[in-house]
Design a protein around this motif. Structure first.
Motif, PDB file in Angstrom:
ATOM      1  N   GLY A 193      35.431   1.125 -18.247  1.00  0.00           N
ATOM      2  CA  GLY A 193      34.781  -0.418 -18.510  1.00  0.00           C
ATOM      3  C   GLY A 193      35.366  -0.778 -19.891  1.00  0.00           C
ATOM      4  O   GLY A 193      35.980  -0.158 -20.731  1.00  0.00           O
ATOM      5  N   PRO A 194      34.849  -1.950 -20.416  1.00  0.00           N
ATOM      6  CA  PRO A 194      35.166  -2.326 -21.722  1.00  0.00           C
ATOM      7  C   PRO A 194      34.425  -1.556 -22.766  1.00  0.00           C
ATOM      8  O   PRO A 194      33.432  -0.929 -22.532  1.00  0.00           O
ATOM      9  CB  PRO A 194      34.444  -3.739 -21.581  1.00  0.00           C
ATOM     10  N   ILE A 195      35.156  -1.423 -23.936  1.00  0.00           N
ATOM     11  CA  ILE A 195      34.796  -0.786 -24.890  1.00  0.00           C
ATOM     12  C   ILE A 195      33.371  -0.971 -25.390  1.00  0.00           C
ATOM     13  O   ILE A 195      32.703  -0.106 -25.668  1.00  0.00           O
ATOM     14  CB  ILE A 195      35.479  -0.734 -25.983  1.00  0.00           C
ATOM     15  N   SER A 196      32.782  -2.171 -25.394  1.00  0.00           N
ATOM     16  CA  SER A 196      31.417  -2.428 -25.831  1.00  0.00           C
ATOM     17  C   SER A 196      30.506  -1.816 -24.741  1.00  0.00           C
ATOM     18  O   SER A 196      29.554  -1.245 -25.245  1.00  0.00           O
ATOM     19  CB  SER A 196      31.429  -3.950 -25.683  1.00  0.00           C
ATOM     20  N   ASP A 197      30.934  -1.594 -23.572  1.00  0.00           N
ATOM     21  CA  ASP A 197      30.006  -0.830 -22.742  1.00  0.00           C
ATOM     22  C   ASP A 197      30.044   0.643 -22.962  1.00  0.00           C
ATOM     23  O   ASP A 197      29.042   1.100 -22.772  1.00  0.00           O
ATOM     24  CB  ASP A 197      30.403  -1.225 -21.171  1.00  0.00           C
ATOM     25  N   ARG A 198      31.328   1.005 -22.938  1.00  0.00           N
ATOM     26  CA  ARG A 198      31.601   2.501 -23.303  1.00  0.00           C
ATOM     27  C   ARG A 198      30.617   2.795 -24.661  1.00  0.00           C
ATOM     28  O   ARG A 198      30.080   3.998 -24.731  1.00  0.00           O
ATOM     29  CB  ARG A 198      32.894   2.992 -23.472  1.00  0.00           C
ATOM     30  N   THR A 199      30.882   1.980 -25.776  1.00  0.00           N
ATOM     31  CA  THR A 199      30.069   2.451 -26.817  1.00  0.00           C
ATOM     32  C   THR A 199      28.462   2.473 -26.669  1.00  0.00           C
ATOM     33  O   THR A 199      28.060   3.242 -27.273  1.00  0.00           O
ATOM     34  CB  THR A 199      30.368   1.189 -28.048  1.00  0.00           C
ATOM     35  N   ALA A 200      27.946   1.574 -25.786  1.00  0.00           N
ATOM     36  CA  ALA A 200      26.575   1.608 -25.481  1.00  0.00           C
ATOM     37  C   ALA A 200      26.107   2.778 -24.816  1.00  0.00           C
ATOM     38  O   ALA A 200      25.361   3.255 -25.053  1.00  0.00           O
ATOM     39  CB  ALA A 200      26.129   0.357 -24.852  1.00  0.00           C
ATOM     40  N   ALA A 201      26.997   3.265 -23.968  1.00  0.00           N
ATOM     41  CA  ALA A 201      26.821   4.262 -23.134  1.00  0.00           C
ATOM     42  C   ALA A 201      26.951   5.744 -23.956  1.00  0.00           C
ATOM     43  O   ALA A 201      25.890   6.501 -23.944  1.00  0.00           O
ATOM     44  CB  ALA A 201      27.809   4.607 -22.033  1.00  0.00           C
ATOM     45  N   VAL A 202      27.820   5.754 -24.953  1.00  0.00           N
ATOM     46  CA  VAL A 202      28.020   6.971 -25.656  1.00  0.00           C
ATOM     47  C   VAL A 202      26.728   7.026 -26.489  1.00  0.00           C
ATOM     48  O   VAL A 202      26.317   7.932 -26.858  1.00  0.00           O
ATOM     49  CB  VAL A 202      29.166   6.832 -26.201  1.00  0.00           C
ATOM     50  N   PHE A 203      26.283   5.852 -27.299  1.00  0.00           N
ATOM     51  CA  PHE A 203      25.320   5.988 -27.993  1.00  0.00           C
ATOM     52  C   PHE A 203      24.031   6.280 -27.403  1.00  0.00           C
ATOM     53  O   PHE A 203      23.286   7.112 -27.891  1.00  0.00           O
ATOM     54  CB  PHE A 203      25.136   4.285 -28.592  1.00  0.00           C
ATOM     55  N   LEU A 204      23.821   5.961 -26.097  1.00  0.00           N
ATOM     56  CA  LEU A 204      22.602   6.510 -25.481  1.00  0.00           C
ATOM     57  C   LEU A 204      22.885   7.621 -25.016  1.00  0.00           C
ATOM     58  O   LEU A 204      21.794   8.813 -25.200  1.00  0.00           O
ATOM     59  CB  LEU A 204      22.417   5.479 -24.041  1.00  0.00           C
ATOM     60  N   SER A 205      23.884   8.259 -24.868  1.00  0.00           N
ATOM     61  CA  SER A 205      24.025   9.692 -24.402  1.00  0.00           C
ATOM     62  C   SER A 205      23.876  10.739 -25.704  1.00  0.00           C
ATOM     63  O   SER A 205      23.195  11.788 -25.738  1.00  0.00           O
ATOM     64  CB  SER A 205      25.302   9.752 -23.938  1.00  0.00           C
ATOM     65  N   LEU A 206      24.033  10.249 -26.903  1.00  0.00           N
ATOM     66  CA  LEU A 206      23.977  10.879 -28.075  1.00  0.00           C
ATOM     67  C   LEU A 206      22.460  10.771 -28.565  1.00  0.00           C
ATOM     68  O   LEU A 206      21.989  11.906 -28.879  1.00  0.00           O
ATOM     69  CB  LEU A 206      24.703  10.165 -29.117  1.00  0.00           C
ATOM     70  N   LEU A 207      21.885   9.678 -28.401  1.00  0.00           N
ATOM     71  CA  LEU A 207      20.328   9.584 -28.690  1.00  0.00           C
ATOM     72  C   LEU A 207      19.536  10.441 -27.752  1.00  0.00           C
ATOM     73  O   LEU A 207      18.625  11.176 -27.967  1.00  0.00           O
ATOM     74  CB  LEU A 207      20.166   8.247 -28.469  1.00  0.00           C
ATOM     75  N   ALA A 208      20.096  10.686 -26.444  1.00  0.00           N
ATOM     76  CA  ALA A 208      19.398  11.448 -25.417  1.00  0.00           C
ATOM     77  C   ALA A 208      19.696  12.997 -26.003  1.00  0.00           C
ATOM     78  O   ALA A 208      18.697  13.797 -25.264  1.00  0.00           O
ATOM     79  CB  ALA A 208      19.945  11.135 -24.068  1.00  0.00           C
ATOM     80  N   GLU A 209      20.510  13.390 -26.545  1.00  0.00           N
ATOM     81  CA  GLU A 209      20.730  14.805 -26.854  1.00  0.00           C
ATOM     82  C   GLU A 209      19.889  15.462 -28.016  1.00  0.00           C
ATOM     83  O   GLU A 209      19.636  16.503 -27.957  1.00  0.00           O
ATOM     84  CB  GLU A 209      22.279  14.755 -27.147  1.00  0.00           C
ATOM     85  N   ARG A 210      19.716  14.536 -29.132  1.00  0.00           N
ATOM     86  CA  ARG A 210      19.036  15.068 -30.322  1.00  0.00           C
ATOM     87  C   ARG A 210      18.378  13.847 -30.875  1.00  0.00           C
ATOM     88  O   ARG A 210      18.704  12.879 -31.112  1.00  0.00           O
ATOM     89  CB  ARG A 210      20.286  15.558 -31.405  1.00  0.00           C
ATOM     90  N   PRO A 211      17.284  14.319 -31.281  1.00  0.00           N
ATOM     91  CA  PRO A 211      16.420  13.213 -32.206  1.00  0.00           C
ATOM     92  C   PRO A 211      16.998  12.850 -33.426  1.00  0.00           C
ATOM     93  O   PRO A 211      17.882  13.518 -34.096  1.00  0.00           O
ATOM     94  CB  PRO A 211      15.221  13.912 -32.505  1.00  0.00           C
ATOM     95  N   ASP A 212      16.955  11.564 -33.482  1.00  0.00           N
ATOM     96  CA  ASP A 212      17.843  10.649 -34.523  1.00  0.00           C
ATOM     97  C   ASP A 212      16.941  11.056 -35.919  1.00  0.00           C
ATOM     98  O   ASP A 212      15.885  10.690 -35.969  1.00  0.00           O
ATOM     99  CB  ASP A 212      17.478   9.209 -34.184  1.00  0.00           C
ATOM    100  N   THR A 213      17.644  11.543 -36.868  1.00  0.00           N
ATOM    101  CA  THR A 213      17.035  11.580 -38.075  1.00  0.00           C
ATOM    102  C   THR A 213      16.500  10.454 -38.979  1.00  0.00           C
ATOM    103  O   THR A 213      15.575  10.859 -39.691  1.00  0.00           O
ATOM    104  CB  THR A 213      17.926  12.666 -38.981  1.00  0.00           C
ATOM    105  N   LEU A 214      16.912   9.468 -38.834  1.00  0.00           N
ATOM    106  CA  LEU A 214      16.626   8.477 -39.510  1.00  0.00           C
ATOM    107  C   LEU A 214      15.257   7.936 -38.849  1.00  0.00           C
ATOM    108  O   LEU A 214      14.290   7.558 -39.898  1.00  0.00           O
ATOM    109  CB  LEU A 214      17.541   6.957 -39.453  1.00  0.00           C
ATOM    110  N   VAL A 215      15.252   7.966 -37.741  1.00  0.00           N
ATOM    111  CA  VAL A 215      13.707   7.520 -37.122  1.00  0.00           C
ATOM    112  C   VAL A 215      12.683   8.693 -37.620  1.00  0.00           C
ATOM    113  O   VAL A 215      11.679   8.451 -37.874  1.00  0.00           O
ATOM    114  CB  VAL A 215      13.986   7.770 -35.450  1.00  0.00           C
ATOM    115  N   ALA A 216      13.187   9.934 -37.608  1.00  0.00           N
ATOM    116  CA  ALA A 216      12.184  11.098 -37.994  1.00  0.00           C
ATOM    117  C   ALA A 216      11.681  10.827 -39.647  1.00  0.00           C
ATOM    118  O   ALA A 216      10.595  11.084 -39.937  1.00  0.00           O
ATOM    119  CB  ALA A 216      12.923  12.512 -37.867  1.00  0.00           C
ATOM    120  N   THR A 217      12.591  10.123 -40.305  1.00  0.00           N
ATOM    121  CA  THR A 217      12.366   9.854 -41.665  1.00  0.00           C
ATOM    122  C   THR A 217      11.610   8.713 -42.200  1.00  0.00           C
ATOM    123  O   THR A 217      10.567   8.777 -42.867  1.00  0.00           O
ATOM    124  CB  THR A 217      13.874   9.758 -42.374  1.00  0.00           C
ATOM    125  N   ARG A 218      11.948   7.703 -41.236  1.00  0.00           N
ATOM    126  CA  ARG A 218      11.247   6.586 -41.517  1.00  0.00           C
ATOM    127  C   ARG A 218       9.607   6.478 -40.784  1.00  0.00           C
ATOM    128  O   ARG A 218       8.797   5.841 -41.144  1.00  0.00           O
ATOM    129  CB  ARG A 218      12.115   5.324 -40.857  1.00  0.00           C
TER     130      ARG A 218
END
Length: 283
Positions: A193-218
């Motif tokens: 698919g378009p790179i914008s869709d792939r970017t969103a999908a990969v972002f979500l997959s990364l977020l699903a794997e490991r808690p985001d440290t900026l979220v933990a900090t803030r």
């Protein structure tokens, strides 16, 4: 043919253009004080620092220059963490953009590079945790004022990153050979698919794997884990493929709560750069 600096700038632009990226600015969603155009201006402003890295400048001065240019827009910190990943990767691309070369680039950083890193904090506010008591004089929020303590201890920029793990996901990339960044590049190349869709999908997959440290900090660790669990449910349901609208309530909720998985976005930008450099992403 784009230069490594050009690909790094493009990676920043593609990252912010991907949508939906829950909790983050994208081309369909702004935050209260941070808008899509701020990210566009930040990416363009960072170009001179990225070009310094591509020309062989040391990582620290190139990073400081990139941040200084990024900060010329009115939104504030748009891509500090992403640039901390991209600058050494651009530097590595002079030889070979591989994990071993990228590891060597960061391990060879100096005390002078660390001083430049600290000066970068004078250009923009960055969300970081309070340091341990024995590191109070090295609090990065002190900016250039912390450089004498840094020099007294003889700490390189890689040393500073080592001391920031596990609480900082960008620092973890430095210490672990940019493993998630290279994995993100592989996923982007394999997706359809378009790179914008792939970017969103990969972002979500990364977020699903490991808690985001900026979220933990803030916020806190529990919030970061909750966000990851919700992302994992959407990935398991293949929501972006079967029902993209299913992601929207999650995205809106994070924005309403001020929960911003910015570290995950930083790693996504690094993955985009690696994919562009390797020719695995064609535009």
């Amino acid at each position: 043919m784009r230069s490594p600096a050009g690909n790094a700038e493009l990676a920043l632009l593609l990252e912010v253009s991907g949508t939906p990226k829950p909790g983050n600015v994208d081309r369909h969603r702004d935050l209260a004080d941070l808008r899509f155009e701020h990210f566009l201006a930040g990416a363009v402003g960072a170009r001179d620092g990225l070009a310094l890295a591509a020309d062989g400048a040391a990582v620290g001065p190139a990073f400081e220059r990139a941040v200084e240019g990024m900060a010329t827009q009115e939104g504030g910190n748009t891509q500090f963490g992403a640039l901390l990943l991209l600058v050494p990767l651009v530097r590595a691309a002079r030889e070979e953009l591989s994990q071993p070369v990228a590891e060597a680039v960061v391990q060879e950083t100096t005390v002078g590079d660390a001083a430049s890193f600290y000066r970068a904090f004078d250009h923009v506010d960055v969300g970081v945790d309070d340091p341990p008591e024995d590191m109070a004089t090295l609090d990065v929020r002190r900016g250039a004022d912390a450089i004498p303590a840094l020099e007294e201890r003889g700490l390189t920029l890689f040393d500073i990153m080592e001391r920031s793990v596990p609480g900082d996901g960008v620092a973890r990339e430095w210490v672990r050979g940019f493993d998630r960044s290279f994995a993100a590049a592989e996923r982007l190349a394999a997706a359809d698919g378009p790179i914008s869709d792939r970017t969103a999908a990969v972002f979500l997959s990364l977020l699903a794997e490991r808690p985001d440290t900026l979220v933990a900090t803030r916020h806190d660790e529990a919030t970061a884990r909750e966000v990851t669990d919700r992302a994992a449910e959407l990935v398991a349901d293949d929501a972006l493929e079967t029902d993209p609208e299913a992601v929207e309530p999650f995205a809106a909720d994070l924005v309403d709560r001020g929960v911003n998985p910015g570290t995950t976005a930083d790693i996504t930008a690094a993955g985009l750069f690696i994919g562009l450099e390797h020719g695995a992403i064609e535009l």
